[in-house]
Write a protein that holds these residues in place. Structure first.
Motif, PDB file in Angstrom:
ATOM      1  N   LEU A 254       3.278   2.209   0.230  1.00 48.79           N
ATOM      2  CA  LEU A 254       3.082   3.539   0.807  1.00 48.79           C
ATOM      3  C   LEU A 254       4.026   4.568   0.183  1.00 48.79           C
ATOM      4  N   GLU A 255       5.228   4.138  -0.162  1.00 46.10           N
ATOM      5  CA  GLU A 255       6.148   5.064  -0.824  1.00 46.10           C
ATOM      6  C   GLU A 255       5.645   5.419  -2.227  1.00 46.10           C
ATOM      7  N   LEU A 256       5.034   4.456  -2.903  1.00 47.71           N
ATOM      8  CA  LEU A 256       4.413   4.769  -4.200  1.00 47.71           C
ATOM      9  C   LEU A 256       3.252   5.744  -4.010  1.00 47.71           C
ATOM     10  N   ALA A 257       2.433   5.494  -2.998  1.00 44.08           N
ATOM     11  CA  ALA A 257       1.262   6.341  -2.769  1.00 44.08           C
ATOM     12  C   ALA A 257       1.666   7.769  -2.423  1.00 44.08           C
ATOM     13  N   HIS A 258       2.788   7.931  -1.722  1.00 45.56           N
ATOM     14  CA  HIS A 258       3.256   9.264  -1.317  1.00 45.56           C
ATOM     15  C   HIS A 258       4.171   9.898  -2.364  1.00 45.56           C
ATOM     16  N   HIS A 259       4.309   9.221  -3.526  1.00 48.19           N
ATOM     17  CA  HIS A 259       5.113   9.746  -4.644  1.00 48.19           C
ATOM     18  C   HIS A 259       6.570   9.943  -4.235  1.00 48.19           C
ATOM     19  N   ALA A 320      -4.562   5.693   1.784  1.00 49.86           N
ATOM     20  CA  ALA A 320      -3.418   6.299   1.102  1.00 49.86           C
ATOM     21  C   ALA A 320      -3.663   6.540  -0.379  1.00 49.86           C
ATOM     22  N   VAL A 321      -4.470   5.696  -1.018  1.00 50.58           N
ATOM     23  CA  VAL A 321      -4.650   5.768  -2.471  1.00 50.58           C
ATOM     24  C   VAL A 321      -6.121   5.571  -2.790  1.00 50.58           C
ATOM     25  N   SER A 322      -6.585   6.284  -3.829  1.00 50.08           N
ATOM     26  CA  SER A 322      -7.971   6.131  -4.276  1.00 50.08           C
ATOM     27  C   SER A 322      -8.107   4.887  -5.157  1.00 50.08           C
ATOM     28  N   ALA A 323      -9.346   4.476  -5.369  1.00 53.49           N
ATOM     29  CA  ALA A 323      -9.605   3.295  -6.192  1.00 53.49           C
ATOM     30  C   ALA A 323      -9.150   3.514  -7.633  1.00 53.49           C
ATOM     31  N   ALA A 324      -9.330   4.733  -8.154  1.00 56.16           N
ATOM     32  CA  ALA A 324      -8.905   5.025  -9.531  1.00 56.16           C
ATOM     33  C   ALA A 324      -7.407   4.827  -9.701  1.00 56.16           C
ATOM     34  N   SER A 325      -6.634   5.251  -8.715  1.00 56.91           N
ATOM     35  CA  SER A 325      -5.187   5.065  -8.790  1.00 56.91           C
ATOM     36  C   SER A 325      -4.808   3.589  -8.690  1.00 56.91           C
ATOM     37  N   ASP A 331      -3.084  -1.852 -14.044  1.00 56.60           N
ATOM     38  CA  ASP A 331      -2.864  -1.828 -15.495  1.00 56.60           C
ATOM     39  C   ASP A 331      -1.373  -1.728 -15.816  1.00 56.60           C
ATOM     40  N   GLU A 332      -0.670  -0.865 -15.118  1.00 58.40           N
ATOM     41  CA  GLU A 332       0.768  -0.728 -15.350  1.00 58.40           C
ATOM     42  C   GLU A 332       1.509  -2.023 -15.006  1.00 58.40           C
ATOM     43  N   LEU A 333       1.099  -2.676 -13.935  1.00 53.47           N
ATOM     44  CA  LEU A 333       1.752  -3.923 -13.537  1.00 53.47           C
ATOM     45  C   LEU A 333       1.509  -5.028 -14.560  1.00 53.47           C
ATOM     46  N   ASN A 334       0.299  -5.094 -15.089  1.00 56.72           N
ATOM     47  CA  ASN A 334       0.008  -6.103 -16.112  1.00 56.72           C
ATOM     48  C   ASN A 334       0.842  -5.873 -17.366  1.00 56.72           C
ATOM     49  N   ASP A 335       0.985  -4.614 -17.767  1.00 59.03           N
ATOM     50  CA  ASP A 335       1.781  -4.305 -18.962  1.00 59.03           C
ATOM     51  C   ASP A 335       3.246  -4.668 -18.761  1.00 59.03           C
ATOM     52  N   ILE A 336       3.796  -4.317 -17.632  1.00 58.06           N
ATOM     53  CA  ILE A 336       5.212  -4.589 -17.387  1.00 58.06           C
ATOM     54  C   ILE A 336       5.457  -6.089 -17.212  1.00 58.06           C
ATOM     55  N   GLN A 337       4.452  -6.800 -16.729  1.00 62.55           N
ATOM     56  CA  GLN A 337       4.600  -8.245 -16.566  1.00 62.55           C
ATOM     57  C   GLN A 337       4.749  -8.936 -17.913  1.00 62.55           C
ATOM     58  N   VAL A 355       9.162   4.210 -10.980  1.00 68.28           N
ATOM     59  CA  VAL A 355       9.036   5.643 -11.268  1.00 68.28           C
ATOM     60  C   VAL A 355       7.649   5.954 -11.835  1.00 68.28           C
ATOM     61  N   LYS A 356       7.159   5.114 -12.724  1.00 71.81           N
ATOM     62  CA  LYS A 356       5.830   5.353 -13.314  1.00 71.81           C
ATOM     63  C   LYS A 356       4.728   5.274 -12.269  1.00 71.81           C
ATOM     64  N   LEU A 357       4.826   4.306 -11.362  1.00 71.54           N
ATOM     65  CA  LEU A 357       3.813   4.182 -10.321  1.00 71.54           C
ATOM     66  C   LEU A 357       3.853   5.368  -9.359  1.00 71.54           C
ATOM     67  N   CYS A 358       5.028   5.902  -9.130  1.00 69.83           N
ATOM     68  CA  CYS A 358       5.126   7.067  -8.242  1.00 69.83           C
ATOM     69  C   CYS A 358       4.521   8.315  -8.884  1.00 69.83           C
ATOM     70  N   GLN A 359       4.454   8.354 -10.197  1.00 66.40           N
ATOM     71  CA  GLN A 359       3.944   9.532 -10.893  1.00 66.40           C
ATOM     72  C   GLN A 359       2.435   9.498 -11.108  1.00 66.40           C
ATOM     73  N   ILE A 360       1.774   8.427 -10.695  1.00 60.60           N
ATOM     74  CA  ILE A 360       0.320   8.348 -10.827  1.00 60.60           C
ATOM     75  C   ILE A 360      -0.313   9.350  -9.883  1.00 60.60           C
ATOM     76  N   LYS A 361      -1.156  10.203 -10.438  1.00 67.14           N
ATOM     77  CA  LYS A 361      -1.817  11.228  -9.626  1.00 67.14           C
ATOM     78  C   LYS A 361      -3.039  10.625  -8.963  1.00 67.14           C
TER      79      LYS A 361
END
Length: 625
Positions: A254-259, A320-325, A331-337, A355-361
């Motif tokens: 939820l903190e990621l979703a609320h940026h 809290a978050v759309s499917a696109a987000s 994708d970001e999690l797979n890359d960082i893994q 930080v990157k996940l919080c910046q997803i619009k």
């Protein structure tokens, strides 16, 4: 008696006890019931899914004299001996440590002998993909011509490494990963039989951490029992597996979703401070987001009870978050893994990830916290003011354009003039004049007829460049091509591949080498006139017109004035087939095409014949005087 691990004590002894492999077990039981037993089987699948257990159960079932519905009785001497691993007719081999040719040859030699106690001699070769090429070849001969009463059961986790010649001679059974629900039910049954207290949420954590392996699930359960003094608690299961609690994941998500990057970083640090594994945290977060995504699509796609959350939690998370987000987060999690596999500082990667996940619009209907009404009104007011200013500027620009068009668009054309003047068109007269000196109308007509065939030999971009060009003069060894636009002429002149392709195509079509020269269409008339002037064509015309041959009348025939006047310039040299001398310049016809004096020569000094040769029968008109 020493302690035995749970996966050894609770190893399946019947087909019905195998978890999550109903199709495989049913097929094997039917084969035993109908006595359709093959000589070789291949059990393939992930680790801990019951391949070796199924092989031992099958060995008991085919040799048990008291089997019922394809299941072994587990009471007779044969069944108990196989369970304890004491029956000589059931041989289990680890191919990882016995992968040589000699070991397989020994099996092949001993397989010829009849079983001593059981009805079938069963060879169970585990991790068969570890055999060497020579060992596979030795095994292949045995599978091609198997001895009677011998059964081979091959088990592997990597079936793609087994030669196709082996696979084609066995019956293959694919063992699938065990679902979390099946693993949960099996662990619950075992703990009930052991009278051990447990929390169901702890079992779900273990089932998800096992990743489809029943043996892994029982091993983790064994660790939790040892850690929590013969109890299974949620906190202990989370500590042993390195997983994160669902409530912490929910808070972090939820903190990621609320940026809220600052709060999310604090939550992530709290998770790592508890000793959670970074890789495990990424995996849990991917699984968590996957559950939210499926719930958004349809709540029936997941088992809410298995996730450790409630319906109300998923409703809040889905809003809290759309499917696109969510897709972008995964994708970001797979890359960082992938990047975290070889690092010794996972906390740095996790901080960057947060930080990157919080910046997803969010492009959907996110329930992100909104600013206070008074604060939100100011940015909206400023944005509206900016939009109005831009609209006014656009209207002013449109009015200016209309005024310029009404005044003849003079100012609009001025910026383009310097650009045109800056282009200097250079024509190589040294290549043009030799072609003009030998140019004939016949060669030009022949080349025009073959022009389309020549274009077909070129590439599509090359044909597009020549689309606004045409041949204007030609000789037996060269052609002059005029371009309608100067910039296309410049591009063609510097394109060596185009020139080479054209000359090669013309050589194939004409049967001789051809030289291609380019000129701009607007400069072509002046080049033609300059050439005629430089070679003294006007003087030769005057001399030819005053000669007796040119003034001899032709009875009853009169040629058209323009052709006749030009035909009168024909030379009197009898060598018609010889090429013209340099001092005999070409002249131009009515279409502006250049022809040489060779086109004007005739066998007799007949102007009509000369006119026909020069212009063609369809142009010359004969009238009686």
């Amino acid at each position: 008696m020493s302690y035995q691990a749970l996966y050894r004590v609770w190893r399946p002894q019947r087909f019905d006890e195998l978890v999550g492999q109903q199709i495989v077990t049913q097929t094997l039981k039917n084969a035993i019931i109908t006595n359709q037993i093959s000589h070789a089987y291949l059990f393939a699948g992930p680790r801990g899914t019951g391949k070796t257990s199924a092989a031992k159960i099958f060995a008991k079932a085919v040799n048990c004299h008291h089997s019922k519905d394809g299941e072994p009785c587990n009471q007779c001497e044969i069944c108990q001996a196989i369970t304890k691993g004491q029956l000589n007719d059931v041989i289990e081999i680890d191919a990882a440590s016995n992968n040589g040719v000699e070991e397989i040859r020994d099996i092949r030699d001993k397989a010829k002998y009849a079983p001593t106690q059981a009805d079938y001699k069963v060879y169970i070769i585990d991790e068969v993909h570890m055999l060497s090429t020579g060992a596979f070849n030795a095994l292949l001969k045995t599978l091609e011509e198997p001895p009677a009463n011998v059964i081979f059961i091959l088990a592997t986790t990597e079936p793609h490494k087994i030669p196709l010649t082996i696979i084609s001679r066995v019956q293959r059974f694919d063992f699938h990963r065990i679902s979390a629900q099946d693993a949960f039910d099996r662990m619950k049954y075992i703990l009930d039989q052991k009278n051990v207290d447990y929390e169901e949420k702890a079992l779900w954590v273990i089932a998800n951490a096992a990743e489809g392996g029943m043996r892994d699930a029982l091993s983790i359960l064994d660790q939790v029992l040892s850690f929590s003094d013969n109890e299974v608690k949620l906190d202990d299961a989370l500590l042993v597996t390195g997983s994160v609690t669902k409530q912490l994941l929910k808070k972090y998500f939820l903190e990621l979703a609320h940026h809220e990057s600052a709060q999310a970083l604090d939550t992530m640090k709290d998770i790592l401070a508890e000793g959670k594994d970074g890789q495990r945290f990424i995996e849990d977060l991917i699984s968590f987001i996957r559950d939210v995504l499926l719930y958004q699509e349809s709540p029936d796609l997941i088992s809410v009870a298995a996730t450790g959350l409630k319906d109300e939690d998923f409703k809040e998370l889905s809003a809290a978050v759309s499917a696109a987000s969510l897709y972008q987060m995964i994708d970001e999690l797979n890359d960082i893994q992938e990047e975290m596999r070889f690092t010794t500082h996972p906390d740095v990667y996790l901080e960057v990830l947060t930080v990157k996940l919080c910046q997803i619009k969010d492009g959907g209907t996110a329930a992100a916290p909104q600013p206070a009404p008074a604060q939100a009104a100011q940015p909206n007011l400023a944005a509206n003011t900016t939009i109005k200013q831009l609209q006014q500027e656009i209207q002013q620009l449109q009015q200016t354009v209309q005024q310029l068009r009404a005044n003849g668009a003079g100012p609009a054309k001025k910026p383009a003039q310097p650009r045109v003047k800056q282009r200097k068109v250079q024509v190589n007269l040294g290549q043009i004049y030799p072609v003009l000196g030998a140019a004939t109308r016949k060669d030009l007509v022949n080349l025009q007829n073959l022009w389309g065939d020549m274009l077909n030999h070129l590439t599509v971009p090359q044909r597009s460049l020549l689309h606004v060009s045409k041949p204007v003069a030609a000789s037996a060894t060269g052609v002059i091509v005029a371009f309608n636009y100067a910039f296309l002429f410049q591009e063609a002149t510097t394109d060596d591949n185009l020139i080479t392709a054209m000359e090669s195509a013309l050589q194939q079509l004409m049967g001789s080498e051809y030289k291609v020269v380019f000129v701009p269409q607007d400069k072509w008339p002046q080049i033609r006139k300059n050439y005629i002037k430089e070679h003294g064509l006007g003087h030769r015309k005057h001399a030819a017109s005053s000669s007796p041959a040119s003034t001899q009348p032709q009875p009853h025939q009169t040629a058209a004035p323009a052709p006749q006047d030009k035909a009168a310039t024909a030379p009197t040299s009898p060598a018609l087939a010889e090429p013209p001398l340099p001092e005999e310049p070409p002249v131009e016809d009515d279409e502006g095409n250049v022809v040489s004096p060779a086109d004007q020569s005739t066998d007799s000094q007949d102007p009509v014949t000369a006119a026909k040769q020069l212009f063609g029968d369809d142009i010359v008109k004969i009238e009686d005087n």
